[in-house]
Design an enzyme around this catalytic site. Structure first.
Site, mmCIF file in Angstrom:
data_model
loop_
_atom_site.group_PDB
_atom_site.id
_atom_site.type_symbol
_atom_site.label_atom_id
_atom_site.label_comp_id
_atom_site.label_asym_id
_atom_site.label_seq_id
_atom_site.Cartn_x
_atom_site.Cartn_y
_atom_site.Cartn_z
ATOM 1 N N LEU A 192 -35.349 18.538 27.878
ATOM 2 C CA LEU A 192 -34.266 19.173 27.124
ATOM 3 C C LEU A 192 -33.818 18.329 25.943
ATOM 4 O O LEU A 192 -33.356 18.855 24.931
ATOM 5 C CB LEU A 192 -33.071 19.445 28.042
ATOM 6 C CG LEU A 192 -33.264 20.513 29.124
ATOM 7 C CD1 LEU A 192 -32.015 20.606 30.000
ATOM 8 C CD2 LEU A 192 -33.571 21.871 28.500
ATOM 9 N N VAL A 200 -33.095 13.845 29.069
ATOM 10 C CA VAL A 200 -32.545 14.884 29.934
ATOM 11 C C VAL A 200 -33.653 15.882 30.225
ATOM 12 O O VAL A 200 -34.299 16.404 29.298
ATOM 13 C CB VAL A 200 -31.349 15.610 29.281
ATOM 14 C CG1 VAL A 200 -30.827 16.712 30.198
ATOM 15 C CG2 VAL A 200 -30.227 14.626 28.961
ATOM 16 N N ASP A 227 -17.878 11.079 20.122
ATOM 17 C CA ASP A 227 -19.257 11.372 19.715
ATOM 18 C C ASP A 227 -19.477 12.881 19.597
ATOM 19 O O ASP A 227 -20.503 13.398 20.032
ATOM 20 C CB ASP A 227 -20.234 10.760 20.722
ATOM 21 C CG ASP A 227 -21.647 10.650 20.158
ATOM 22 O OD1 ASP A 227 -21.801 10.658 18.917
ATOM 23 O OD2 ASP A 227 -22.601 10.556 20.955
#
Length: 379
Positions: free
Chosen positions: A36, A44, A151
């Protein structure tokens, strides 16, 4: 106080979870489907839990470059504090392998926000407002608990459907409590706040041999996230960034800062400024602010396609002074109105047509009333 309590609770959760972390062989429990995303943090993977058949995202942190405490902080923060529907939540599964620390979280099956932004075009205006409404709530929730994300960017906002009707803010590796101190790190991005510019100047001086390396420390404030949300609004509406970096070396940022300074001077000369005037008017609807705005100071060229309404919002979120920056909740006050110039012009055209129609109806009613009076012999 909330930030102190939350930080203490998070530390306690990390201590307890460290005692119960198990070691597993990933392939025994999960079927890997696809990658991903990956970055400096690790990777991920979309995976299926073999026993339950549940899809989930497994986040892998290399043990060589990740401390156990930083891994546990992100896991426990996501598990215990990210209860808002637009925050990515951990699923209570965490373990280690010989090379990785791993935890499971909700999967964004439709990619991230970056993947749907069309270069030079952005995304649809209604979609932008939907996304920002959700993020306003998600970030405000984090702030209410005493944490700052630090972030926020398109790559960290994940899609739960193809139309951005449900998005989730994720990646909590840089989250810190409000009021804590961190080393100021400059990075070349429009999301980097202007208050970090001294760190860039220091780097340049060190490279030139004029100064010795040293750390500059800044206090973590919620205004960091407000700035990022402002840049994100612009990015979604235009498919571009307002500037490459928020320093005086960047011509686009300089133009914006100069425009903002002129706006402030004009307001000071208008009977106490816009805020004072708003208190005297019958309404505080921000959608009406743009109608009163003088045209003697047009926005910089990069903002030419944006409506007066969204420019007022951006002035709140993208204020160079952190203490004067608006909060994420203020985004909610600007929803429903036009955020693009074309939409604003269309709304004005429709309003003018409606006003003309209303005048015709009133005039027609007046004629009919006059005729009726004549018929009754009342003239």
């Amino acid at each position: 106080m909330a930030a102190v309590v939350a930080a203490q609770e998070l530390d306690e959760l990390c201590f307890l979870s460290a005692q119960s972390m198990s070691s597993l062989k990933t392939s025994n429990h999960f079927q890997m489907v696809k990658l991903l995303g990956e970055g400096s943090y690790g990777k991920v993977m979309l995976a299926i839990h073999k026993k339950r058949g549940t899809p989930m995202a497994l986040k892998f942190f290399p043990r060589k470059s990740t401390s156990l405490i930083s891994f546990l902080r992100e896991y426990n923060l996501s598990l215990s504090f990210c209860t808002h529907p637009s925050l990515t939540r951990a699923l209570g599964i965490f373990f280690s392998t010989p090379t990785y620390y791993v935890f499971a979280q909700q999967a964004g099956l439709y990619g991230d926000l970056y993947s749907v932004i069309v270069s030079e075009e952005g995304v649809g205006e209604e979609c932008v407002q939907r996304v920002m409404s959700q993020l306003s709530g998600a970030v405000s929730h984090l702030h209410s608990l005493g944490f700052v994300h630090r972030d926020i960017k398109p790559e960290n906002i994940f899609l739960c459907d193809s139309s951005c009707r449900w998005v989730k803010l994720g990646d909590f590796g840089l989250v810190r409590p409000v009021g804590s101190t961190v080393r100021a790190v400059w990075y070349d991005s429009p999301f980097c706040t202007p208050e970090v510019e001294p760190a860039k100047e220091l780097e340049l001086e060190v490279e030139r041999g004029n100064r010795e390396p040293e750390d500059i420390w800044i206090t973590v404030e919620t205004s960091i996230d407000s700035w990022a949300l402002g840049v994100l609004v612009y990015c979604l509406l235009t498919g571009c960034f307002p500037w490459a970096e928020s320093t005086h070396d960047d011509a686009s940022y300089r133009r914006y800062k100069a425009w903002l300074d002129r706006e402030a001077k004009e307001e000071e000369g208008n009977d106490g400024g816009r805020r004072g005037h708003e208190k005297e008017t019958e309404t505080n609807d921000p959608r009406l602010i743009g109608e009163e705005k003088p045209t003697s100071n047009p926005p910089p060229p990069q903002f030419a396609g944006l409506s007066s309404l969204v420019m007022t919002l951006l002035r709140e979120l993208l204020h160079p002074e952190p203490k004067l920056r608006g909060s994420p909740e203020e985004i909610l006050c600007y929803l429903g109105g036009p955020w693009l110039m074309e939409t604003e012009k269309e709304e004005r055209r429709k309003a003018e047509e409606a006003a003309k129609e209303a005048r015709k109806i009133r005039e027609g009613a007046g004629v009919e009333e006059e005729r009726a009076r004549e018929g009754r012999g009342e003239r």
